[in-house]
Design a protein around this motif. Structure first.
Motif, PDB file in Angstrom:
ATOM      1  N   GLY A 140      20.494  18.049  34.862  1.00 31.40           N
ATOM      2  CA  GLY A 140      19.105  17.851  34.475  1.00 31.40           C
ATOM      3  C   GLY A 140      18.316  16.960  35.415  1.00 31.40           C
ATOM      4  N   LEU A 141      18.968  15.940  35.982  1.00 26.77           N
ATOM      5  CA  LEU A 141      18.267  15.079  36.932  1.00 26.77           C
ATOM      6  C   LEU A 141      17.897  15.854  38.190  1.00 26.77           C
ATOM      7  CD1 LEU A 141      20.243  11.711  36.732  1.00 26.77           C
ATOM      8  CD2 LEU A 141      17.953  12.199  35.846  1.00 26.77           C
ATOM      9  N   GLU A 142      18.848  16.611  38.716  1.00 29.37           N
ATOM     10  CA  GLU A 142      18.591  17.394  39.925  1.00 29.37           C
ATOM     11  C   GLU A 142      17.551  18.483  39.656  1.00 29.37           C
ATOM     12  OE1 GLU A 142      18.599  18.540  43.841  1.00 29.37           O
ATOM     13  OE2 GLU A 142      19.355  16.706  42.928  1.00 29.37           O
ATOM     14  N   LEU A 143      17.634  19.134  38.506  1.00 28.01           N
ATOM     15  CA  LEU A 143      16.641  20.140  38.139  1.00 28.01           C
ATOM     16  C   LEU A 143      15.250  19.506  38.115  1.00 28.01           C
ATOM     17  CD1 LEU A 143      15.688  22.900  37.085  1.00 28.01           C
ATOM     18  CD2 LEU A 143      16.330  22.128  34.779  1.00 28.01           C
ATOM     19  N   THR A 144      15.133  18.351  37.488  1.00 24.85           N
ATOM     20  CA  THR A 144      13.848  17.657  37.402  1.00 24.85           C
ATOM     21  C   THR A 144      13.337  17.299  38.786  1.00 24.85           C
ATOM     22  OG1 THR A 144      14.455  16.766  35.240  1.00 24.85           O
ATOM     23  CG2 THR A 144      12.653  15.658  36.402  1.00 24.85           C
ATOM     24  N   ARG A 145      14.203  16.745  39.633  1.00 27.38           N
ATOM     25  CA  ARG A 145      13.793  16.389  41.000  1.00 27.38           C
ATOM     26  C   ARG A 145      13.279  17.610  41.756  1.00 27.38           C
ATOM     27  NH1 ARG A 145      18.946  13.747  41.128  1.00 27.38           N
ATOM     28  NH2 ARG A 145      18.674  11.598  40.503  1.00 27.38           N
ATOM     29  N   ARG A 146      14.011  18.712  41.648  1.00 26.96           N
ATOM     30  CA  ARG A 146      13.612  19.933  42.369  1.00 26.96           C
ATOM     31  C   ARG A 146      12.269  20.465  41.867  1.00 26.96           C
ATOM     32  NH1 ARG A 146      19.008  23.666  43.313  1.00 26.96           N
ATOM     33  NH2 ARG A 146      20.365  21.995  44.068  1.00 26.96           N
ATOM     34  N   LEU A 147      12.069  20.392  40.560  1.00 24.27           N
ATOM     35  CA  LEU A 147      10.795  20.868  40.011  1.00 24.27           C
ATOM     36  C   LEU A 147       9.632  19.998  40.485  1.00 24.27           C
ATOM     37  CD1 LEU A 147      11.821  21.787  36.359  1.00 24.27           C
ATOM     38  CD2 LEU A 147      11.389  23.348  38.270  1.00 24.27           C
ATOM     39  N   LYS A 148       9.839  18.699  40.538  1.00 21.54           N
ATOM     40  CA  LYS A 148       8.753  17.770  40.845  1.00 21.54           C
ATOM     41  C   LYS A 148       8.361  17.766  42.319  1.00 21.54           C
ATOM     42  CE  LYS A 148       7.972  16.695  36.684  1.00 21.54           C
ATOM     43  NZ  LYS A 148       6.704  17.043  36.044  1.00 21.54           N
TER      44      LYS A 148
ATOM     45  N   HIS B 200       8.512  20.865  43.980  1.00 29.91           N
ATOM     46  CA  HIS B 200       8.191  22.271  44.203  1.00 29.91           C
ATOM     47  C   HIS B 200       6.675  22.455  44.249  1.00 29.91           C
ATOM     48  CE1 HIS B 200       7.903  26.598  43.523  1.00 29.91           C
ATOM     49  NE2 HIS B 200       9.168  26.669  43.902  1.00 29.91           N
ATOM     50  N   PRO B 201       6.162  23.192  45.237  1.00 25.53           N
ATOM     51  CA  PRO B 201       4.715  23.333  45.392  1.00 25.53           C
ATOM     52  C   PRO B 201       3.985  23.871  44.160  1.00 25.53           C
ATOM     53  CG  PRO B 201       5.892  24.440  47.190  1.00 25.53           C
ATOM     54  CD  PRO B 201       6.913  23.914  46.240  1.00 25.53           C
ATOM     55  N   THR B 202       4.567  24.831  43.454  1.00 26.63           N
ATOM     56  CA  THR B 202       3.852  25.421  42.311  1.00 26.63           C
ATOM     57  C   THR B 202       4.385  24.976  40.957  1.00 26.63           C
ATOM     58  OG1 THR B 202       5.270  27.389  42.369  1.00 26.63           O
ATOM     59  CG2 THR B 202       3.213  27.485  43.622  1.00 26.63           C
ATOM     60  N   LEU B 203       5.521  24.288  40.924  1.00 27.90           N
ATOM     61  CA  LEU B 203       6.114  23.878  39.640  1.00 27.90           C
ATOM     62  C   LEU B 203       6.023  22.379  39.377  1.00 27.90           C
ATOM     63  CD1 LEU B 203       9.341  26.102  39.761  1.00 27.90           C
ATOM     64  CD2 LEU B 203       7.209  26.572  38.541  1.00 27.90           C
ATOM     65  N   LYS B 204       5.511  21.614  40.341  1.00 30.43           N
ATOM     66  CA  LYS B 204       5.543  20.156  40.215  1.00 30.43           C
ATOM     67  C   LYS B 204       4.727  19.606  39.052  1.00 30.43           C
ATOM     68  CE  LYS B 204       2.174  19.595  43.909  1.00 30.43           C
ATOM     69  NZ  LYS B 204       2.061  19.188  45.309  1.00 30.43           N
ATOM     70  N   SER B 205       3.743  20.363  38.581  1.00 29.97           N
ATOM     71  CA  SER B 205       2.945  19.876  37.455  1.00 29.97           C
ATOM     72  C   SER B 205       3.520  20.291  36.098  1.00 29.97           C
ATOM     73  CB  SER B 205       1.506  20.372  37.571  1.00 29.97           C
ATOM     74  OG  SER B 205       1.477  21.780  37.504  1.00 29.97           O
ATOM     75  N   LEU B 206       4.609  21.053  36.116  1.00 33.83           N
ATOM     76  CA  LEU B 206       5.260  21.502  34.886  1.00 33.83           C
ATOM     77  C   LEU B 206       5.859  20.306  34.144  1.00 33.83           C
ATOM     78  CD1 LEU B 206       5.879  24.319  33.616  1.00 33.83           C
ATOM     79  CD2 LEU B 206       8.042  24.262  34.841  1.00 33.83           C
ATOM     80  N   PRO B 207       5.469  20.062  32.884  1.00 35.59           N
ATOM     81  CA  PRO B 207       6.069  18.955  32.134  1.00 35.59           C
ATOM     82  C   PRO B 207       7.573  19.186  31.916  1.00 35.59           C
ATOM     83  CG  PRO B 207       4.090  19.766  31.034  1.00 35.59           C
ATOM     84  CD  PRO B 207       4.437  20.757  32.117  1.00 35.59           C
ATOM     85  N   VAL B 208       8.366  18.134  32.138  1.00 32.34           N
ATOM     86  CA  VAL B 208       9.809  18.194  31.947  1.00 32.34           C
ATOM     87  C   VAL B 208      10.213  17.128  30.938  1.00 32.34           C
ATOM     88  CG1 VAL B 208      12.079  17.952  33.035  1.00 32.34           C
ATOM     89  CG2 VAL B 208      10.191  19.009  34.312  1.00 32.34           C
TER      90      VAL B 208
END
Length: 118
Positions: A57-65, A67-75
């Motif tokens: 989950g930590l790595e998933l969160t880091r990768r999302l944050k 990511h150019p189009t997914l960084k604003s996705l609430p986690v």
């Protein structure tokens, strides 16, 4: 919304809880599967376990944050690890919310998700 947990039982609990208040759910069994799903599907938030094989989950969160189009996705991280150090690690990774699994009976998850999507 994407629910990510390697435990099918926990995933079903989270799905039931979130569907009962009207959210449509997509599921993944770990962070790698979640990234694959997110490449193909649009969701409005991610609820993820912390401890999972392959991509946790930590790595998933880091990768999302980053990511150019997914960084604003609430986690929101949902985990059994409730120490202040664990919470801090989750928030430093970029999580927008952190709920311990023991809090699920109080529907803290529903409150956190609703606040992030408001």
């Amino acid at each position: 919304m994407l629910v990510v947990d390697d435990s099918a039982l926990t995933r079903e609990l989270l799905v039931s809880l979130l569907e009962s208040v009207g959210y449509e759910i997509v599921q993944a069994g770990d962070g790698a599967e979640a990234l694959d799903r997110l490449a193909r599907e649009v969701v409005d938030a991610v609820v993820t376990d912390l401890e999972m094989p392959t991509v946790d989950g930590l790595e998933l969160t880091r990768r999302l944050k980053v990511h150019p189009t997914l960084k604003s996705l609430p986690v929101v991280i949902v985990t059994t690890r409730g120490s202040e150090q664990d919470r801090r690690r989750g928030m430093e990774a970029g999580a927008d919310g952190y709920v311990t699994k023991g809090d699920l009976v109080r529907q803290d998850l529903v409150d956190v998700v609703a606040r992030l999507l408001a």
